[in-house]
Design an enzyme around this catalytic site. Sequence first.
Site, PDB file in Angstrom:
ATOM      1  N   HIS A   1      11.220  -3.399   6.043  1.00 56.19           N
ATOM      2  CA  HIS A   1      10.196  -4.398   6.397  1.00 56.19           C
ATOM      3  C   HIS A   1      10.822  -5.537   7.200  1.00 56.19           C
ATOM      4  CE1 HIS A   1       8.505  -2.876   2.407  1.00 56.19           C
ATOM      5  NE2 HIS A   1       7.526  -2.614   3.234  1.00 56.19           N
TER       6      HIS A   1
ATOM      7  N   SER B   1      12.370   2.529   0.967  1.00 59.97           N
ATOM      8  CA  SER B   1      10.955   2.567   0.591  1.00 59.97           C
ATOM      9  C   SER B   1      10.781   1.733  -0.674  1.00 59.97           C
ATOM     10  CB  SER B   1      10.541   4.016   0.296  1.00 59.97           C
ATOM     11  OG  SER B   1       9.322   4.030  -0.427  1.00 59.97           O
TER      12      SER B   1
HETATM   13  P1  AMP Z   1       4.566  -0.498   3.258  1.00 62.82           P
HETATM   14  O1  AMP Z   1       4.826  -1.812   2.623  1.00 62.82           O
HETATM   15  O2  AMP Z   1       5.290   0.638   2.601  1.00 62.82           O
HETATM   16  O3  AMP Z   1       3.109  -0.229   3.499  1.00 62.82           O
HETATM   17  O4  AMP Z   1       5.223  -0.582   4.701  1.00 62.82           O
HETATM   18  C1  AMP Z   1       4.866  -1.595   5.602  1.00 62.82           C
HETATM   19  C2  AMP Z   1       5.455  -1.292   6.952  1.00 62.82           C
HETATM   20  O5  AMP Z   1       6.870  -1.214   6.863  1.00 62.82           O
HETATM   21  C3  AMP Z   1       4.965   0.058   7.517  1.00 62.82           C
HETATM   22  O6  AMP Z   1       4.715  -0.076   8.910  1.00 62.82           O
HETATM   23  C4  AMP Z   1       6.146   0.961   7.258  1.00 62.82           C
HETATM   24  O7  AMP Z   1       6.242   2.036   8.170  1.00 62.82           O
HETATM   25  C5  AMP Z   1       7.313  -0.005   7.423  1.00 62.82           C
HETATM   26  N1  AMP Z   1       8.480   0.529   6.712  1.00 62.82           N
HETATM   27  C6  AMP Z   1       8.554   0.894   5.418  1.00 62.82           C
HETATM   28  N2  AMP Z   1       9.772   1.401   5.141  1.00 62.82           N
HETATM   29  C7  AMP Z   1      10.488   1.358   6.293  1.00 62.82           C
HETATM   30  C8  AMP Z   1      11.817   1.747   6.675  1.00 62.82           C
HETATM   31  N3  AMP Z   1      12.662   2.291   5.813  1.00 62.82           N
HETATM   32  N4  AMP Z   1      12.186   1.555   7.955  1.00 62.82           N
HETATM   33  C9  AMP Z   1      11.329   1.011   8.856  1.00 62.82           C
HETATM   34  N5  AMP Z   1      10.072   0.619   8.565  1.00 62.82           N
HETATM   35  C10 AMP Z   1       9.655   0.796   7.308  1.00 62.82           C
END
Ligand code: AMP
Length: 287
Positions: free
Chosen positions: A38, A186
């Site tokens: 993030h 993640s």
């Molecule tokens: P989330 O909080 O999981 O919904 O993710 C929010 C944003 O962060 C989304 O656009 C995801 O694709 C991005 N994101 C999550 N994990 C990663 C990662 N390991 N590398 C790059 N972007 C990420």
Amino acid sequence: MIEVIATIGEVRKIVEGWKNENLGVGLVPTMGYLHAGHESLIRKAVEENDRVIVSVFVNPTQFAPNEDFDRYPRDLENDKKVCERAGADLIFHPTAEEMYPADFSTYVNVTKVSEELCGASRPGFFQGVATVVTKLFNITNADRAYFGQKDAQQLAVVRRFVRDLNMNVEIVACPIVREKDGLALSSRNAYLNAEERKAALVLSAALAKGKELLANGERDARKIESAMRRIIETEPLAKIDYVKIVDAKTIEPTADVKGTILCALAVFIGKTRLIDNFFLADAYKPE
Ligand code: AMP
């Protein structure tokens, strides 16, 4: 300390002030429990915009009743620290009631692109994502929005509805951030115990196998998928949801690897469902 705003009205007022000063606004939509993945999105947004909003909202409409909405990890205090050190200007952290009044009845439904991969195993998921992201675009009036390639299908879905519905926002894709040993970062990695954490390495190991076969000239998508599946099947804690090579733009399965492809997988490690992928641009080179 960075400002945390809970209401749509307040965000609108702040953004209106920025727009009156001709400032460019970037948005980074997240579900919180922020990690270095993030943070890389936020840093890119800060580089490219005068003001940056990070939304932290665990969106109930993208979780099925049997999924992990209630136990999804949350830590707003740490999220504030991450946003602040990355240079964001405000956090939008609404309640579910603020986003979805009791008689809420409008959804954004993207066909085709959202039907394979995660769309096939999580019915309703992309409708929830497309609806909340549309709302966030409308609320923040952002000029640019930042998404990770970690959620490759989500990126394809967002790009599609932005184009189809003529939304005035530029979508910026950011590379996957990984742990040193290859595991993609993640928020859900927090669910893994020590044994599962080790087992989770089969995801990146399977992707490495796929890349290796492609580098050696294999172009039969089904053969590559099978070889990747065999790697995952060596791990007793892993259960495959899908391993698929699809066209990167349409997310439709391809028999032969050509054009720009997305090689994506979803695997349960114990009870935790993890996803990972890679893109290969211009995969087809005539002999
Ligand atoms: P989330 O909080 O999981 O919904 O993710 C929010 C944003 O962060 C989304 O656009 C995801 O694709 C991005 N994101 C999550 N994990 C990663 C990662 N390991 N590398 C790059 N972007 C990420």
